[in-house]
Structures are given as structure tokens and as C-alpha cells.
Write an enzyme that holds these catalytic residues in place. Structure first.
Site, PDB file in Angstrom:
ATOM      1  N   GLU A   1     -53.591  33.760 -42.551  1.00 34.09           N
ATOM      2  CA  GLU A   1     -54.884  33.459 -43.183  1.00 34.09           C
ATOM      3  C   GLU A   1     -55.804  32.676 -42.244  1.00 34.09           C
ATOM      4  OE1 GLU A   1     -54.598  32.478 -47.537  1.00 34.09           O
ATOM      5  OE2 GLU A   1     -52.456  32.277 -47.049  1.00 34.09           O
TER       6      GLU A   1
ATOM      7  N   ASP B   1     -43.966  24.066 -45.996  1.00 31.67           N
ATOM      8  CA  ASP B   1     -43.719  25.475 -45.683  1.00 31.67           C
ATOM      9  C   ASP B   1     -44.507  26.406 -46.607  1.00 31.67           C
ATOM     10  OD1 ASP B   1     -42.500  27.579 -44.285  1.00 31.67           O
ATOM     11  OD2 ASP B   1     -40.545  26.620 -44.323  1.00 31.67           O
TER      12      ASP B   1
ATOM     13  N   TRP C   1     -47.152  29.707 -40.931  1.00 35.62           N
ATOM     14  CA  TRP C   1     -46.761  30.763 -39.996  1.00 35.62           C
ATOM     15  C   TRP C   1     -47.940  31.444 -39.305  1.00 35.62           C
ATOM     16  CZ3 TRP C   1     -44.280  33.228 -44.839  1.00 35.62           C
ATOM     17  CH2 TRP C   1     -43.360  32.334 -45.407  1.00 35.62           C
ATOM     18  N   GLY C   2     -49.101  30.768 -39.270  1.00 39.86           N
ATOM     19  CA  GLY C   2     -50.260  31.333 -38.598  1.00 39.86           C
ATOM     20  C   GLY C   2     -51.063  32.295 -39.445  1.00 39.86           C
TER      21      GLY C   2
ATOM     22  N   ASP D   1     -41.346  31.831 -36.952  1.00 41.31           N
ATOM     23  CA  ASP D   1     -40.289  30.953 -36.450  1.00 41.31           C
ATOM     24  C   ASP D   1     -39.886  31.328 -35.035  1.00 41.31           C
ATOM     25  OD1 ASP D   1     -40.295  29.703 -38.862  1.00 41.31           O
ATOM     26  OD2 ASP D   1     -38.291  30.313 -39.469  1.00 41.31           O
TER      27      ASP D   1
END
Length: 687
Positions: A184, A147, A181-182, A202
Site C-alpha cells: 500500500e 505486523d 511488508w511494503g 521477510d
């Protein structure tokens, strides 16, 4: 999981070379505990899920990984700096649970974060990559979800490469899942670092959330391939969406060659849910060895077409209807990338029916539904029935006792069909009357036959808001025999709310009343802070010093773990965001019971009876709620039997009027996604 909403990069990515660790040559398939259980993970749960995956046929269908998410460890490392499994949750350690999972022929996944702490506040792996990777390998871990919480603003690629290198040093094959989380532009470099990477925030168990993740992920097809997959997050199949929406998510994830990781409680999943998870035709599209992610070749007005080339030369074609009502979606064999042929077969991966077409690919797709075809060339046209479509325009809601329904049949095949008969089936109590001819002698290729019907709703409804399925039907004859089709749709009918009750909504809502039963089908982003979106059935001035309000909540749609339904009081319920004296007593699907109130007189809920982001107990239905007012103080309680009461909390609220509006309310907590859900109440008493 994510700590807070962050921007997601959706630009098309230039893919990096895939990580050469020999793993995840097809998208991983398995299960993860977080979306249903959160921190309530345990050795017993993981082992029960493993048992269920074997007994249900999921393992045989291709599911391999049983993945533990956050909260599995102790709050501190040991004296040597190593992670320590929670001895209460995992009495046999991760080694023990790994051995059990492996004994079932499955593989074990685990979770950490590329930060100083995990998202739930446990020790993170930033700066401990080698030690933690060595622990995972020694325990028998086969998959790591890594994560992004508490990342100290260190560039993501640097942090994720560090753990990737540490995993490689162990020599154990461990699938590496990047969960940043998509951010960078991970789709441009994820393939060189991990086996899969999250492209989104999420997901939650509502159509709006699923739709948002789909839109983000589908644009990134160029970055995916064997050993390297875009990940739009876990599957919410079985977690509260409708069966049609569940089927759509599974279809779309397969068409996008996404990981198929269930987030449901498989132990209690319905046969319908398990049938979706184990549809081998759809799984074969996801797991196709060519490893191509489906490309969106058309998107107009919420009607989407995806095409995914397959290793045998066929193409998986997904026709996805984002809208609420049935719509016909069409494309062609040429548009999806198939060359010239004498004809094409369309194998519907859900209905299992195979038809033929000279080139047109078309279907009437229910609202929020997806038709998934496997389309292939054929040199022997005439073997299968002609492709047909039936679009029956059933209204989403009946505004009045009657409506006219039109049913349009189209022959998409290469030969004429005859003896065409159109019909409309409805449940008992409904009246259906044809307004036009319903029989047609011959319908040539590319032509239509249309019939109209008048529908009349039942005079007495079974509940305040009744939702029924009406189904258009067609029967026709071709050279090989009879062929049939149908076009189902749902129609909603509400019995009007009667005096002395009033209704109000500052979002989408339908209200109904049948005797002592009240129903609200509504939306709403939330009722908390500056967001104050709800729907209510109430009485003006019913709340006063010494009053007691009791209601039974008989059913609540799980549109979100924080969807709220219960009792609302405020000086003026028609002034959201500003009227003071504001308090709610509510049940939530995922967080139990809460008493929340405005502590400053601003007209915004800002205080909670339980610690932040939590409630009391676990929701069950039916449930009774009771609110007692004494002066400007309120006490809220709940009961599961209507007799024994548990106090949720008490609060003193400023600027309370002598008499206040009071009634039942709901908010879907859809975060602006448009998802709606129904709540049913009974036996509201106010004195």
C-alpha cells in the site's frame, strides 16, 4: 513476519512529514528473536541476549533494543479483554523481563499484529488498540513491532494510525515499527504514522533474499529521515551467509540508514560475526545525525554505487558487487556529491586504511562483497599513500588441473609509485608460476601494471569439493614509504564422481567424490509440489523390495531453514516433476528431519511425515539417515551416532517400479534466488 508472499510496491515515494514523537532520531539498533528462534521465545532467552549484548560490547556500540517477536502471549485474552503473557515462557510476565532488560541499560520491544490474529495465530490487536497499548506501556515496553497478518482487508494506513494514536495516549515513549511488508505504498505515508516501516517481505539468511530486499529498499531513499526510516528487515549477519555476504549486508544497511536489528543467536556468535556487528566506523555511517539515506548513483551489470552524505561534510560511498567473482567498481568524488578540492581521502571502514586520490574512487570488490569508504576533502595532499586497486581475476571454479590468473594493479593516486611487485599467494599443494614479468619500475597516476600467473590445483584434494582462497598481492613505494594491497578470491576444485555413481541436476550444481565421501554444491528453489529442483548423486535401479539405504550427512549449508539433504528414491531421478514412485528422507537446518512423498503418482511431493510446515527433532551434524523399502512402503529413520535410530515416518507410495533410482540429493530451497550451498555425505551404502 509475513503469512504469504505479497506484492511489494517499489515506486519512489513522496515522503510524509515525520511522526513528531521525538523518538528514533537515528535508526533503531537492537535484536529480534524471530529469524533464529521463531516461536521458541522465552524470558530466559531474552535475558540471556540482554546479558550478551552488554558483555560483547554491542550495547556500548549503540545497540539498545531487545525485541520479542510473535508467540509471547497466551492463546486467548483474559476476562477483561487484555493480552496475557504466556506463563510458561514468561513466568515473571513482560513486566519482569522489562525490568531485567532495563536494569542492563537496554530497552524492551514487543510484537503484535494489526489484525484479528498474529501471524502465528495468537490474539491480534485489531479493535483492541487502546487496551493493548495501555498494557504495553504499563509493562514498560519501549518498542512495538506491529505486523500485518489477518488484517480483514482494512486499509493499512487506517489500522496503523489507530495503534499509533493508542500509543500516543499512553504517554510512554514507544518506538513504533510498522510491519506491513511494503504494501500500500507505505513509504509515502509511513513517516506520518510510525518511526520505521518495513519496505519488503521477510528476509532469509541467503544472499538472494538479502539482495532482493536491498533492491527494493534502496529505491525509497526520499522517504527516510530522522524519526522516520525505511526498514528492509532484520540483519541476517551470523545466520548462514558467508562472511563477505554478512559484511555486505551490514555495509548496505548502514549506507541506507536502515535499522540495525540483529536476527542472530548472539550467545553463540563467532568473534568474526561480533566484529561485524560492532564495527563502529560502519555504525557511525548508519547513525549519522544528518539522517540521509544513501542514494544509488550507479547500477550497471550488478555493480552498484551508493552515496550517503554525512553531517561533517564527508560522504559514505559503498561499492557493492552483486556478482560471484571479483570486479572493479569505480566512481568519482564529483559523482558522489563532493565539490572541488586539492585531493580526497578514502578511509576504508573495514580495512581501516586511509589513502588519497585526486578524484577517482575505485576498488576491486570480491564477489558478493562491498567496499565502504568514508570520502572527505583534504587541503594537504600527500599525507596518506595514494589510492591503489588490485583486481586479481581468480576463477570461481577450475575446469581442469590448471588455469591462468591475471592480476591488474591500478594507481588511482595523484603521484607515481615505484618498485611495484605483483604476486599471487596460494595454499599448500597449489603451484603458482609467473608467466610474465611481476616487477615494474614506475607506475604513473591513472596507469596500470599487469602480470599473469599459471595456477595448478593439488593432485590430491582434501574433500570431494575443495574451496581454497588465492590472494593477489602488490607492494609499491611512494614518497612516504611502502604501500601494499591484496585481492583475495576463492576457487573451487572438484574431484570427479566415479562409477557406479551417476549425477543429475535440474539446477546449478557441482559434484565431487573422494573415496567414500560425496559432495554436492548446488542450488534449487525447492523440492515440494510443482517445484522440483534438486541435484543428486545416485545409482540407477539400486532401490528394490527389501533394500536398505544408509548415508551419513556430515555437513549442510544453511541456505534456508528448509534446505533439504538426504536420500532420494524415484523411478527416474532424471525426470523431475513427472516421474512417480517419488520419496525423500531429508535433514533440514531449521526444521529437523522429514519424510516426504508423492501420494498420487503425479511425480510431485505432496505429503509430509510431520504436520504441515514442520519436521521432527533438531538437525545435528554428522547425522545418519536410513531408508528401508518393503514392497511399495518405506520407513525413514535418523541417528546422531549411527547406532540408535529414531523413526521419522513411514509411507506407502503409488506406482513404484520394481527397481528405482536411489542416492543422495540436496536442494538449497532458495526460492529461485540463485543461492547455492554445499552438502557433504559419507559412507553411502545401498543393498
Amino acid at each position: 513476519m509475513t503469512a504469504a508472499p505479497l506484492a511489494v510496491v517499489t515506486a519512489a515515494a513522496t515522503p510524509a512529514a515525520a511522526l513528531d514523537n521525538g523518538l528514533a532520531k537515528t535508526p533503531p539498533m537492537g535484536w529480534n528473536d524471530w529469524n533464529t528462534f521463531g516461536c521458541n521465545v522465552s524470558e530466559k532467552l531474552v535475558e540471556q541476549i540482554a546479558d550478551t549484548m552488554v558483555a560483547s560490547g554491542m550495547q556500548q556500540a549503540g545497540y539498545q533494543y531487545v525485541n520479542i517477536d510473535d508467540c509471547w502471549m497466551s492463546k486467548s485474552r483474559d476476562a477483561a479483554g487484555n493480552l496475557v503473557p504466556d506463563p510458561v515462557k514468561f513466568p515473571d510476565g513482560i513486566t519482569g523481563v522489562a525490568a531485567y532488560v532495563h536494569s542492563k541499560g537496554l530497552k524492551l520491544g514487543i510484537y503484535e499484529s494489526a489484525g484479528t490474529m498474529t501471524c502465528a495465530g495468537y490474539p491480534g490487536s485489531l479493535g483492541h488498540e487502546d487496551a493493548d497499548a495501555a498494557s504495553f506501556a504499563s509493562w514498560g515496553v519501549d518498542y512495538l513491532k506491529y505486523d500485518n497478518c489477518n488484517n480483514q482487508n482494512i486499509p493499512g494506513q487506517q489500522r496503523y494510525q489507530a495503534m499509533g494514536a493508542a500509543l500516543a495516549k499512553t504517554g510512554r515513549p514507544i518506538v513504533y515499527s510498522l510491519c506491513n511488508w511494503g504494501n500500500e505504498n507505505v513509504a509515502s505515508w509511513g513517516a506520518g504514522v510510525g518511526n520505521l516501516w518495513r519496505t519488503t517481505g521477510d528476509i532469509s539468511a541467503d544472499f538472494g533474499s538479502m539482495l532482493g530486499n536491498f533492491h527494493t529498499n534502496v529505491a525509497l531513499a526520499a522517504g527516510a529521515g530522522p524519526g522516520a526510516w525505511n526498514d528492509p528487515d532484520m540483519l541476517e549477519v551470523g545466520n548462514g551467509m558467508t562472511p563477505i555476504e554478512d559484511q555486505s549486508e551490514f555495509s548496505l544497511w548502514a549506507a541506507m540508514a536502515a535499522p540495525l536489528i540483529s536476527g542472530a543467536d548472539l550467545r553463540t556468535a563467532t568473534p568474526q560475526t561480533m566484529a561485524i556487528y560492532t564495527n563502529r566506523d560502519v555504525i557511525a555511517v548508519d547513525q549519522d545525525p544528518l539522517g540521509k539515506q544513501g542514494v544509488e548513483i550507479a547500477n550497471s551489470g550488478g555493480l552498484d554505487v551508493l552515496a550517503k552524505p554525512l553531517a561533517d561534510g564527508s560522504v559514505a560511498v559503498a561499492l557493492f558487487n552483486e556478482n560471484a567473482t571479483t570486479a572493479t567498481i569505480s566512481t568519482t568524488a564529483q559523482a558522489v556529491g563532493l565539490g572541488a578540492a586539492k585531493g580526497y581521502t578514502l578511509h576504508d571502514l573495514w580495512s581501516k586504511r586511509t589513502t588519497e586520490t585526486p578524484g577517482a574512487i575505485s576498488a576491486a570488490v570480491p564477489g558478493h562483497g562491498t567496499v565502504l569508504y568514508r570520502v572527505a576533502k583534504t587541503d594537504k595532499p600527500g599525507t596518506f599513500p595514494p589510492s591503489i586497486s588490485l583486481d586479481t581475476a581468480i576463477p570461481a571454479q577450475l575446469n581442469g588441473p590448471t588455469a591462468v590468473v591475471t592480476s591488474a594493479f591500478t594507481n588511482n593516486g595523484s603521484s607515481a609509485v615505484g618498485n611495484v611487485t605483483l604476486g599471487l599467494n596460494a595454499p599448500a599443494g597449489w603451484l603458482v608460476k609467473p608467466l610474465t614479468a611481476t616487477g615494474f619500475g614506475t607506475v604513473r597516476p591513472g596507469r596500470m601494471a599487469i602480470a599473469a600467473f599459471r595456477i595448478t590445483a593439488p593432485t590430491v584434494l582434501t574433500k570431494p569439493i575443495e574451496t581454497d582462497t588465492l590472494t593477489g598481492t602488490v607492494k609499491a613505494r611512494w614518497s612516504g614509504g611502502d604501500t601494499t594491497g591484496d585481492s583475495p578470491g576463492t576457487v573451487r576444485v572438484a574431484a570427479p564422481v566415479q562409477s557406479p555413481y551417476l549425477t543429475y541436476s535440474d539446477t546449478t550444481a557441482v559434484f565431487g567424490q573422494s573415496g567414500t565421501q560425496l559432495g554436492i554444491l548446488g542450488g534449487g528453489a525447492d523440492a515440494w509440489g510443482s517445484t522440483d529442483e534438486y541435484s543428486t548423486v545416485y545409482r540407477h535401479g539400486a532401490e528394490h523390495d527389501g533394500s536398505t539405504t544408509i548415508v551419513r550427512v556430515t555437513a549442510q549449508a544453511a541456505t534456508s531453514s528448509w534446505a533439504k539433504a538426504g536420500i532420494m528414491v524415484r523411478n527416474d531421478v532424471t525426470a523431475p516433476g513427472s516421474s512417480p514412485g517419488y520419496l525423500i528422507l531429508a535433514v533440514t537446518p531449521g526444521n529437523g528431519y522429514v519424510l516426504q512423498w508423492d501420494s498420487t503418482g503425479s511425480g510431485q511431493l505432496d505429503s509430509n511425515s510431520a504436520p504441515s510446515d514442520s519436521g521432527l527433532g533438531a538437525a545435528s551434524y554428522p547425522t545418519w539417515l536410513k531408508l528401508v523399502r518393503t514392497g511399495s512402503s518405506y520407513t525413514g529413520s535418523y541417528s546422531t551416532d549411527g547406532t540408535t535410530w529414531t523413526t521419522v515416518g513411514s509411507a506407502t507410495v503409488p506406482d513404484v517400479a520394481a527397481t528405482q533410482d536411489a542416492g543422495v540429493f540436496m536442494t538449497a530451497h532458495n526460492n529461485g534466488g540463485g543461492t547455492t550451498g554445499e552438502v557433504d555425505f559419507d559412507s553411502l551404502s545401498q543393498n
